[in-house]
Design a protein around this motif. Structure first.
Motif, PDB file in Angstrom:
ATOM      1  N   LYS A  51       3.543   7.716  -2.887  1.00 50.32           N
ATOM      2  CA  LYS A  51       4.165   6.438  -2.537  1.00 50.32           C
ATOM      3  C   LYS A  51       5.640   6.655  -2.221  1.00 50.32           C
ATOM      4  O   LYS A  51       6.304   7.517  -2.799  1.00 50.32           O
ATOM      5  CB  LYS A  51       4.011   5.469  -3.716  1.00 50.32           C
TER       6      LYS A  51
ATOM      7  N   THR B 266       1.794   6.515  11.065  1.00 52.40           N
ATOM      8  CA  THR B 266       1.252   5.304  10.439  1.00 52.40           C
ATOM      9  C   THR B 266       1.062   4.174  11.448  1.00 52.40           C
ATOM     10  O   THR B 266      -0.014   3.577  11.540  1.00 52.40           O
ATOM     11  CB  THR B 266       2.183   4.831   9.314  1.00 52.40           C
TER      12      THR B 266
ATOM     13  N   SER C 145     -10.501   8.236  -1.701  1.00 49.04           N
ATOM     14  CA  SER C 145      -9.385   8.959  -1.135  1.00 49.04           C
ATOM     15  C   SER C 145      -8.471   9.440  -2.270  1.00 49.04           C
ATOM     16  O   SER C 145      -8.349   8.789  -3.295  1.00 49.04           O
ATOM     17  CB  SER C 145      -8.629   8.032  -0.192  1.00 49.04           C
TER      18      SER C 145
ATOM     19  N   LYS D 264       0.478  -9.831  -4.062  1.00 43.92           N
ATOM     20  CA  LYS D 264      -0.900  -9.951  -3.595  1.00 43.92           C
ATOM     21  C   LYS D 264      -1.398 -11.378  -3.789  1.00 43.92           C
ATOM     22  O   LYS D 264      -2.071 -11.932  -2.914  1.00 43.92           O
ATOM     23  CB  LYS D 264      -1.811  -8.984  -4.377  1.00 43.92           C
TER      24      LYS D 264
ATOM     25  N   SER E 104      -3.916  -4.477   5.401  1.00 46.37           N
ATOM     26  CA  SER E 104      -3.927  -3.635   4.208  1.00 46.37           C
ATOM     27  C   SER E 104      -5.237  -2.845   4.153  1.00 46.37           C
ATOM     28  O   SER E 104      -5.247  -1.705   3.691  1.00 46.37           O
ATOM     29  CB  SER E 104      -3.707  -4.455   2.930  1.00 46.37           C
TER      30      SER E 104
ATOM     31  N   GLN F 124      -4.953   1.150   4.050  1.00 46.46           N
ATOM     32  CA  GLN F 124      -5.569   1.886   2.944  1.00 46.46           C
ATOM     33  C   GLN F 124      -6.566   2.916   3.445  1.00 46.46           C
ATOM     34  O   GLN F 124      -6.762   3.944   2.816  1.00 46.46           O
ATOM     35  CB  GLN F 124      -6.283   0.918   2.011  1.00 46.46           C
TER      36      GLN F 124
ATOM     37  N   ASN G 293      -5.011  10.250  -4.221  1.00 46.99           N
ATOM     38  CA  ASN G 293      -3.829   9.405  -4.356  1.00 46.99           C
ATOM     39  C   ASN G 293      -2.806   9.732  -3.287  1.00 46.99           C
ATOM     40  O   ASN G 293      -2.551  10.889  -3.005  1.00 46.99           O
ATOM     41  CB  ASN G 293      -3.194   9.630  -5.724  1.00 46.99           C
ATOM     42  N   ARG G 294      -2.243   8.662  -2.711  1.00 44.50           N
ATOM     43  CA  ARG G 294      -1.201   8.990  -1.742  1.00 44.50           C
ATOM     44  C   ARG G 294       0.142   8.984  -2.437  1.00 44.50           C
ATOM     45  O   ARG G 294       0.346   8.311  -3.434  1.00 44.50           O
ATOM     46  CB  ARG G 294      -1.287   8.069  -0.530  1.00 44.50           C
TER      47      ARG G 294
ATOM     48  N   THR H  96       0.803  -1.227   0.000  1.00 39.09           N
ATOM     49  CA  THR H  96       0.000   0.000   0.000  1.00 39.09           C
ATOM     50  C   THR H  96       0.833   1.273   0.000  1.00 39.09           C
ATOM     51  O   THR H  96       0.329   2.326  -0.364  1.00 39.09           O
ATOM     52  CB  THR H  96      -0.947   0.079   1.219  1.00 39.09           C
ATOM     53  N   ARG H  97       2.091   1.214   0.448  1.00 38.45           N
ATOM     54  CA  ARG H  97       2.814   2.460   0.671  1.00 38.45           C
ATOM     55  C   ARG H  97       4.043   2.688  -0.203  1.00 38.45           C
ATOM     56  O   ARG H  97       4.580   3.777  -0.218  1.00 38.45           O
ATOM     57  CB  ARG H  97       3.295   2.547   2.143  1.00 38.45           C
TER      58      ARG H  97
ATOM     59  N   ALA I 147      -4.717   9.583   3.432  1.00 35.53           N
ATOM     60  CA  ALA I 147      -3.388   9.847   2.891  1.00 35.53           C
ATOM     61  C   ALA I 147      -2.864  11.203   3.335  1.00 35.53           C
ATOM     62  O   ALA I 147      -1.671  11.371   3.577  1.00 35.53           O
ATOM     63  CB  ALA I 147      -3.434   9.785   1.373  1.00 35.53           C
TER      64      ALA I 147
ATOM     65  N   SER J 247      -2.377   2.372  12.816  1.00 37.28           N
ATOM     66  CA  SER J 247      -2.702   1.005  12.405  1.00 37.28           C
ATOM     67  C   SER J 247      -2.749   0.043  13.582  1.00 37.28           C
ATOM     68  O   SER J 247      -3.001  -1.146  13.397  1.00 37.28           O
ATOM     69  CB  SER J 247      -1.727   0.524  11.326  1.00 37.28           C
TER      70      SER J 247
END
Lengths: 378, 564
Positions: free
Chosen positions: B295, B202, B290, B110, B173, B177, B292-293, B99-100, B181, B206
């Motif tokens: 990366k 983060t 959301s 995946k 995940s 997600q 886009n983060r 994800t990051r 972001a 989490s």
């Protein structure tokens, strides 16, 4: 030429009566109850469009949802064409609703959305086809029958939602702020279209909105609500020109409230004192009984005239002047009061500027007197 | 009467107008009671009574006094904790990397992080025997070691981590997600380093996901029967000991008590996960897509993470590859020439267990899927007496170890009035009620995202609850419905722990057949069976996907007229 479906819809339309309708919710902390709708009485004639208008949280949507059957009724009665329907489940009430979000079925085409209610009624295929096609003609959405709701514009979605609602020929049509998702221009256009269609079909309608301009534009009758109660019922004309209370005068249009001393009442008129001067008001209004401890005069911004300095009843100073094209909005200080004034036809009169000294006069015909229920100032 | 109850009774009265719906609710409640609550009651009662039926704690004391059973209990807990911690760490690395960071082969990673979920049982255990056993490819073939003991806790930990890290990955995940972001971008914008952002933003955000993952893997590890049964060796665990007590010593009562010892920690972990951790989430799902983060693409971060994930994925490939290879070679460890002998053998001893398993799964899958959707729909959108009971009873099955379910079904359905043991029906019931929860959870979250006014519009048009469900709701939650179907089919095909107590000579299934091949060390034949199962499962997933997409719900009104 009229469609057959128009005649059918007109014939099915029915009156709706709310008697002492009440809704209580448990309060959020669970300790007690909140009365969302407090004993509402309402009589909606067949073919009439009645609007429930009010600030958010006033109970208008709850009332509508009780009528639709999505909320339970704490007490009171609902009569549809004279028959009591409180215990009829929502899918047997013979009403159709237009939702704020339209609530079109996203997985069905426009055509299938529209005929959904007819399929549910298990009408003969022939009739379903005829009615669906006639309503598509009527709504002018021909050509997009096979598209999904996500593939048509907001205005078209609106028409499809309306088509889906009226095609089942409901006794009453309910609207839950159906225009609030549209942009300003389209909203006005759809509003007029909705109204003309409603009149053409003669379908009894109950319409919820928080937008007073919308309510004025489409309603036969406006019901102004606040805190679960009806503040006033009347035509848009009555609500604007004969407000029953300061709340109504404040909510419908704009108002200047002036402390008003009563000197004498004579033959429908009233002699009053406003801002230190005496006036005779020929039509103080139906809300005026002369029987309250304190009174306020309601002066609409457009019934105050701005003149050159020395020519009016009062002298004042312009504190704010905004040019809107068709009118100028002024804030004019008279003594320690700021008056809100709208001066129309600015091209034919004068445009005063901030700090200008001006004269101010009232149009006494249109000033109304109401009970002053504001808290007394310290 | 207070208004809450008045409202409730009004909704009941409205419900009465749909007698079919009421009948349906009553049937559901009755079935849940019969197949979830009643067996549970029976196993508890049986554990604390004597053969005569009188209250007696004798067997309970005997078990608790028995030292080796106490060790068994602590073994299970120990294994669960270690597996949970390791699987969560690996799951987190996978989830974070995917994800990051900006790395290649995400699709491959995946896939590797999902395969163990839909895989037949015994694969990894079989692999570890092929690789590290007495004739293991690595231990013996490459290193020349002959006395390496593959059986025991070390192997179990490896196999369980490989099997259950996907659970942690999926949970984490999802959480990663869902973290907005812009929160991380804000920290970056304020000048924090990536390392600092991770530990101050983060990671704390989490944490609820981490606890969730730990507890879920812990439950899975406790409930695992197939792996400890075949590679546990001298490391007894509760599920296996309960099975041995019943099948080896014919001591049903001791077996029951051992399974209850298994149930208690599993139930506690489940309740913690459900009511404590899930309530602690910081993440609010807004429904808005959301943005886009940004990366992470700094090489010193991505390269180590990428390497770890690829290495771990390679291990999974190696393990699955080994089993497939094992099915096609003559004698593992001695003669690696290719052959189809094992498949011929499997066909010769009969494909009946496989056909049985497929038949039962095919019967159970649509029933599980529809029941799950229906329960989700009822509990989210409707009001009725017994609603809380319904959602609790249906989710409870998730916390019940298969061993408990198997034993309690023997106790509940061996006698009149519900004599079901030995029939196909009891197996179908086990599949349905054990596999309900995931379908329910999926459908519930899908339902939460659908504007209720869409369903109200349908009701307003005159549709009944049934019509609304089948024509509006179900098509809209098709995705969740599909994954529910896949999941219940796979679980039905691969079930071991519960049905091992319930299969009969007539109704034997493929997994129990594989288990018996293990017991006589016919590993390559077991591998052949497993390869066939993999093919069946993949085909079934493909087919289900095809079927669900084919259903064009709005054109089907006529076919469903029966529902009014």
């Amino acid at each position: 030429m009229k469609n057959r479906i128009e005649e059918e819809i007109k014939a099915k339309s029915s009156s709706l009566k709310l008697i002492k309708l009440t809704k209580k919710f448990p309060s959020l902390d669970g300790s007690g109850e909140v009365t969302a709708v407090d004993g509402i009485d309402l009589d909606i004639k067949s073919g009439e469009l009645t609007t429930l208008l009010g600030p958010s949280g006033c109970g208008k949507t709850t009332t509508l949802r009780m009528v639709a059957g999505f909320e339970s009724i704490t007490s009171g009665q609902l009569l549809l064409g004279g028959e009591s329907i409180e215990s009829v489940p929502p899918n047997k009430r013979d009403m159709a609703m237009m939702f704020q979000s339209y609530a079109l079925f996203p997985h069905m085409t426009v055509f299938n959305n529209i005929r959904y209610g007819l399929k549910i009624q298990k009408l003969p295929e022939e009739e379903i086809k005829r009615r669906t096609n006639e309503i598509i003609e009527l709504m002018q959405i021909r050509g997009m029958e096979n598209r999904l709701p996500s593939k048509i514009s907001g205005g078209q979605q609106q028409r499809v939602a309306l088509a889906r609602a009226v095609v089942i020929e409901p006794k009453v049509l309910l609207f839950d702020e159906p225009l609030s998702n549209l942009d300003a221009k389209l909203r006005e256009y759809m509003r007029d279209e909705l109204r003309s269609l409603q009149q053409r079909l003669g379908i009894t309608s109950l319409y919820v909105t928080h937008d007073q301009a919308e309510a004025m534009a489409i309603s036969d009758k406006v019901v102004l609500m606040n805190e679960g109660r009806i503040m006033q019922v009347g035509s848009p004309w009555e609500l604007y020109n004969e407000p029953a209370s300061m709340f109504v005068a404040d909510f419908i249009g704009k108002s200047n409230f002036l402390e008003c001393g009563i000197c004498s009442v004579s033959g429908g008129g009233a002699d009053v004192e406003l801002l230190g001067r005496k006036f005779h008001l020929p039509r103080p209004g139906k809300g005026f009984s002369g029987m309250a401890p304190r009174f306020a005069a309601v002066a609409r911004p457009e019934s105050i005239k701005v003149l050159d300095s020395g020519k009016g009843d009062f002298d004042g100073v312009v504190r704010k002047a905004i040019f809107f094209g068709n009118y100028v909005e002024y804030a004019i200080q008279v003594g320690d009061r700021l008056l809100r004034v709208e001066s129309y036809f600015p091209q034919e009169t004068k445009f005063y500027k901030v700090e200008d000294k001006v004269g101010v006069s009232f149009n006494l015909e249109s000033i109304r007197v109401l009970e002053d229920n504001r808290p007394v100032k310290g | 009467m207070n208004n809450n109850t008045a409202d409730f009774f009004w909704k009941l009265r409205m419900l009465r107008k749909e007698p079919l719906l009421v009948v349906f609710i009553v049937i559901l409640l009755a079935l849940l009671t019969l197949f979830v609550i009643y067996p549970l009651f029976m196993i508890v009662r049986y554990s604390i009574t004597s053969d005569g039926g009188a209250l007696s704690l004798q067997t309970l004391f005997n078990v608790l006094k028995n030292r080796s059973y106490r060790t068994t209990f602590s073994n299970s807990i120990q294994l669960g904790v270690i597996s949970a911690v390791l699987a969560t760490i690996i799951g987190y690395i996978f989830a974070f990397t995917i994800t990051r960071t900006e790395v290649p082969f995400k699709g491959f990673m995946k896939t590797m992080a999902t395969i163990p979920i839909i895989s037949p049982p015994f694969v990894l255990s079989l692999s570890i025997i092929f690789l590290f056993g007495r004739k293991g490819l690595i231990t013996n073939g490459l290193l020349g070691i002959t006395d390496f003991n593959v059986y025991g806790m070390h192997s179990l930990i490896l196999v369980q981590v490989l099997s259950f890290f996907p659970v942690a990955y999926l949970t984490l995940s999802g959480i990663l997600q869902a973290i907005d972001a812009s929160v991380e971008d804000a920290a970056l914008n304020l000048g924090a380093s990536r390392w600092k952002i991770f530990w101050t933003v983060t990671f704390p955000l989490s944490l609820p996901g981490i606890f969730s993952a730990l507890l879920l893997v812990f439950i899975q590890s406790l409930q695992d029967f197939s792996n400890p049964a075949v590679i546990g060796g001298g490391f007894p665990t509760l599920g296996v000991e309960a099975y041995r007590a019943i099948t080896g010593m014919y001591d049903l009562r001791t077996g029951s008590i051992l399974s209850i010892m298994l149930l208690i920690p599993s139930l506690i972990a489940f309740l913690l996960q459900k009511y404590w951790v899930s309530g602690k989430g910081f993440v609010t799902v807004t429904g808005k897509p959301s943005q886009n983060r940004t990366k992470i693409d700094e090489k010193h971060i991505t390269i180590p993470l990428f390497t770890l994930c690829i290495l771990f994925s390679a291990v999974i490939v190696l393990f699955y590859g080994t089993v497939i290879m094992g099915a096609f070679v003559k004698v593992w460890g001695i003669d690696y020439s290719l052959t189809l002998d094992h498949f011929r053998y499997v066909v010769s001893i009969g494909l009946r267990p496989l056909k049985n398993a497929i038949l039962l799964a095919v019967i159970a899958t649509p029933l599980t899927g529809l029941t799950g959707m229906a329960i989700a729909f009822l509990t989210v959108r409707k009001n009725f007496i017994g609603k809380k009971y319904m959602s609790l009873a249906s989710l409870l099955t998730f916390a019940l170890p298969g061993t408990v379910v198997g034993i309690s079904f023997i106790l509940a359905f061996n006698d009149r009035p519900f004599m079901l043991t030995g029939t196909a029906l009891i197996l179908v019931c086990v599949f349905i009620f054990r596999n309900l929860p995931v379908g329910i959870e999926g459908a519930t979250s899908a339902l939460m995202q659908i504007d209720p006014s869409i369903e109200e519009a349908s009701v307003n048009m005159g549709a009944s609850s049934f019509q609304t469900f089948f024509q509006v709701t179900l098509p809209l939650i098709k995705g969740a419905f599909f994954s529910g179907l896949v999941y219940s089919f796979v679980r039905a095909m691969t079930a071991v722990s519960a049905i091992i107590f319930l299969v009969s000579a007539r109704w034997n299934v493929v997994t129990t057949r594989i288990f018996s091949l293990f017991e006589v060390s016919q590993y390559s034949d077991a591998a052949a069976y497993i390869v066939i199962m993999i093919v069946v499962i993949l085909a079934a997933i493909y087919l289900l996907n095809f079927l669900v997409n084919r259903i064009a719900p709005d054109t089907n009104v006529k076919a469903r007229k029966g529902f009014k």
